[in-house]
Design an enzyme around this catalytic site. Structure first.
Site, short mmCIF file in Angstrom:
data_model
loop_
_atom_site.label_atom_id
_atom_site.label_comp_id
_atom_site.label_asym_id
_atom_site.label_seq_id
_atom_site.Cartn_x
_atom_site.Cartn_y
_atom_site.Cartn_z
CE1 TYR B 440 0.75 0.06 4.42
CE2 TYR B 440 -1.54 -0.51 4.81
CZ TYR B 440 -0.27 -0.26 5.29
OH TYR B 440 -0.04 -0.33 6.63
CD GLU B 441 -0.39 5.18 2.09
OE1 GLU B 441 -0.42 6.02 1.18
OE2 GLU B 441 -1.30 5.06 2.93
#
Lengths: 597, 597
Positions: B440-441
């Site tokens: 993620y990110e």
């Protein structure tokens, strides 16, 4: 949501080009396994794996096994029906001894089929997988009447098998084993103790479960020299072979685990269970190793198997998912974005998995063929060479291919981005399932020690010397061929690093054993890379020859060349890092006080 | 069954020796953060993490979050009470702007505290973690009245925040975004669309949830240039700040995931939800990146955090579990076996995790201090240099430390053997939780492209040139010191590989962009190793100086020297493999047809 298609074309290529099936004279033990029969069996096994085992993989993971109050264990919905289909089709007896109802086909073929089944549903394939190991141990060490009593039922699959080694206080160090066996007047033993982590220890797939149990006969010496192996079936067979009397052993609990939820990992309680000695008293460890060596190759197959199915599903997603644009300009300008497969970093992950899978498959099948040769060859020198290869490569296949299996599963999961983390996509299950293969049947660090501490030096280093000679000869013979020099160059560099590391160990490990321990995992991976690179280069050579002969599978053969090139470009360079680590020695690894950790 | 002890001594060492806290002049923004206050805060944060957050880590994983029929979400038992303690202690406002109720302490300190909280309970720490990111975006881009309305509640923790980027058809490629925003007469917008993978999207910890939502204003251009950022709170605040009217947005489902079960990952449905523009129309992506950059450092901290707690628990087990004997002869002859820690291969795994953890902590805190300097320094040149470092290292910290976090968790799990695979021991949760940080990110491959495709070339390569100069100068200044030459030698070799790789990219990536893509992940890890090795060498230098000055923490300082030596012996050699892969180019990676995969 996952799918699976067995890589039959690739298996057949390896069997033909690397193992030599259908080339030159038939391999000993392969007389029945003609190329046509082999192809037909693999096609059918692939279909069976995809259609019967795979649809139960995600549901089996979600549902897991259930232990009931009476100690009985239920497998996930659909497993019993699928197991019956498996049994009826005779998959469990493929390479088993015809004397006891097996089909007597090569182990090599069974290894290929095992890859397909383990890809499709690893937790499921473990039930018959453990049975195979128990069959091998009984066949090697059992009395004739033991063989007659147990093997037909086990080969047929109506009875399954297990291995009972681990106890709460002892895993790797079996010398700490406490389970006791008390001799009885009738020649049997009463076994008491607790075993943990027993895969397939209790379930509802078979009529009986044949436990092979390590225990210490009352009064036996302490340590590993006082351990014996026993057969302790769930139901005691009478003289007719009917098994109706329940033995005093039971499943006390099922472990909650990271993965392989559909396989029941049991705490097994032996409360004065009846057992019979298998093999000689106090030599149980040796007998158990018959089973362990076979099991270790089987676990290496699991590493490959998960690497393969994870790769397939990562590749499918990468071809279909539209996201971003190719760095070199839009590849699908008519669509809102290009498929992921245009991105070099996505290919890096897929190609890495692919290159390890293809080379791993070749290494496994070639090694399995050495087991067949060792069993069947009439030529003592051929037999010895085959056994040398087998002993050297068993820890490598177990340790390296399972480490790569996890890495491939992680990379394929990464291709899916956020979706890879979501259970319904199935990629995270591959990671969870793959992880156990690095741990069980001897953790990979134990494999590395087996290699460096034992296998390397056996018979004056005969096995590793033969390996050096074989790979060196391949490089020498092919380096002048312009189509092959790129492969021999990479391989020769890797081989050089391996030889240097071996020399360093010879010079530094005897005087300081910690240098061997500190080097072991790196050495195992270094040897693994060279062995896999050698397989890769041999496949490239076969591919180049096939192309030169105008084979009609041009793109398949071309892809072999590309994948082997990728192996040399991207995977083989790691050998230098392994060498550098090895020759740094044990100093910085051993310097901290234990309580500084 | 897991335990946690915050590494306060190590954090303080890094703050003193690497960041420079309490040395020379006070760092800008650190005026309030005296060494004594810092130590007191870290001690208290460590205690809080261990005593309040950590006991809920395994239970939270097992229980997960529950979505009710009305769309409400309940967090695991104990979370609400623990969150209230967190809020009341003011941990969420540590580095926030005092104008809105924050304590105005350095981000560096908040990063250290965030490590502890994330080690103790990563899924829990994400709730305030996402709030921090939302605070940063509102503070940077909000109108004064928006700041006044939202920030005090969010800094206080009564309201939490989220980021809403991903949609089913768009993850990395935000140009594909479809969520719509229709302007209303009162200046607000009606937002409609579906967002997925929204961490902390709905829960019961806070009175209100402030969603920052990327959407396309009706009629806006397609692609990333038509995206705007909106504030869409769960409850609409009136002019007094009281939030009572439910907005038209809801949690449609909670995803079933591999890990971080205690954080609710939501499908969020916006059904004409009221939202207000945050920042300028069509410039939402830029505003979102304020949040993303902060979040990326936070995710790097998670990688370190899991690496640290996994290491601690692996080390505890290795000190206590008796199994086998030391290769050099029994270490505990009075016991049935030696503790695992005597085995070199067990140490290899623990030392690897330890060396990455310690160097990673230094890199994170030093980089966070550059963020503080960039915010506060009155000197434009200092500010620029700090911003350069921050931009260059953000993708490295996110990508490399999360990859290492997984590897450390896997290695620590391996130390426990079979027990590592069993849920109750807690090690497998670390692996499952760590895995999301790589995804993620911005997946780690996206970080690598950000580095190679954007950050390297910015301002004529100013940031990487400054890094080369700084590391080169360190090597030059210390190479003659016999206590330090072993470190400068390893570091200089790594730096040389990095410089060669950079030169190769300059010469080969412009003409063929796929060469950059094919190199990106290796380059990110190569830069990461050199940056971590530099931190390691600086800590060794500080350790050697401390010992020379007769510091009374001799064993701590000695361990720093050993760990840095291990870094050079065992981890730095990987730079050569990265270089070899990079210069092999894109050919073998890109050669296969898409449908050959």
């Amino acid at each position: 949501m996952t799918s699976y298609a067995a890589p039959v074309t690739d298996t057949l290529f390896v069997l033909r080009e690397i193992v030599g099936l259908g080339r030159n004279q038939p391999l000993p033990g392969f007389e029945e396994a003609t190329p046509d029969l082999t192809a037909a069996i693999l096609e059918e096994a692939g279909r069976f794996a995809a259609e019967v085992f795979h649809p139960l993989n995600q549901s089996g993971d979600r549902q897991g096994c259930t232990r009931h109050e009476d100690g009985a264990v239920t497998t996930p919905t659909g497993f019993k029906e699928a197991y019956n289909l498996f049994r009826e089709a005779g998959w469990g007896g493929l390479s088993a001894n015809p004397e006891f109802g097996g089909q007597g086909l090569p182990h090599t073929l069974a290894a290929a089929v095992n890859e397909y089944l383990s890809s499709a549903n690893m937790a499921f394939a473990m039930y018959p997988g453990l049975t195979s190991g128990a069959i091998a141990a009984i066949e090697a060490h059992g009395q004739p009447e033991q063989k007659a009593l147990y093997l037909p039922h086990m080969i047929d699959g109506r009875w399954t098998g297990t291995m009972n080694l681990t106890e709460p206080q002892c895993g790797t160090d079996l010398g700490l084993l406490r389970t006791k066996a008390v001799p009885q007047a009738d020649g049997s033993y009463k076994i008491s103790g607790q075993k943990i982590f027993i895969s397939a220890g209790e379930h509802d797939l078979s009529e009986n479960i044949v436990h092979l149990v390590l225990a210490r006969i009352e009064g036996a010496p302490s340590g590993v020299k006082g351990i014996s192996l026993f057969i302790a079936p769930k139901f005691l067979p009478d003289e007719t072979g009917a098994a109706t009397v329940r033995n005093n052993l039971s499943c006390g609990a099922i472990e909650e685990k990271m993965g392989i939820h559909a396989n029941a990992t049991c705490v097994m309680n032996y409360d004065g269970a009846t057992g019979w000695l298998l093999g000689e008293a106090h030599k149980g460890l040796k007998a158990m190793f018959t089973m362990m060596n076979e099991a270790r190759l089987g676990v290496g197959v699991q590493g490959l198997a998960i690497g393969e199915i994870a790769y397939q599903n990562g590749a499918n997603y990468a071809r279909e998912r539209l996201q971003g644009r190719a760095l070199s300009g839009a590849a699908a300008p008519d669509k809102p974005a290009d498929p992921l497969i245009v991105h070099p970093d996505v290919r890096r992950m897929l190609m890495t998995a692919r290159a390890f899978n293809e080379a791993g498959r070749a290494l496994i099948l070639y090694t399995a063929s050495q087991a067949d040769i060792a069993h069947h060859s009439p030529d003592e020198k051929v037999k010895q060479a085959a056994n040398d290869w087998l002993g050297l490569m068993t820890p490598v296949i177990k340790g390296v291919l399972t480490d790569k299996g996890l890495e491939s599963a992680v990379m394929a999961q990464q291709v899916l981005g956020g979706h890879g983390y979501i259970a319904e996509w199935g990629m995270e299950q591959f990671v969870r399932d793959a992880r156990i293969a690095q741990i069980y049947e001897g953790a990979n660090g134990v494999q590395a020690l087996d290699l460096v501490g034992r296998k390397l030096a056996l018979d004056g280093g005969r096995a590793i010397s033969a390996f050096f000679a074989e790979v060196g000869k391949f490089c020498e013979e092919n380096r002048a061929d312009p189509a092959l020099s790129v492969y021999t160059k990479g391989l020769k560099k890797g081989l050089g690093d391996l030889q240097q590391a071996t020399l360093w160990l010879m010079q530094n490990a005897v005087t300081r054993p910690d240098n061997a321990g500190a080097a072991s995992t790196d050495y195992m991976h270094l040897l693994g890379l060279v062995a896999l690179g050698y397989m890769s280069a041999r496949m490239a050579k076969a591919g180049a020859e096939g192309l030169a002969q105008g084979g009609n599978d041009t793109s398949f053969l071309n892809n072999k060349l590309v994948t082997a090139r990728f192996f040399m470009d991207r995977l083989m360079p790691e050998t230098a890092a392994h060498l550098a680590r090895i020759v740094s020695g044990a100093d910085s690894m051993m310097a901290l006080e234990a309580d500084a950790f």
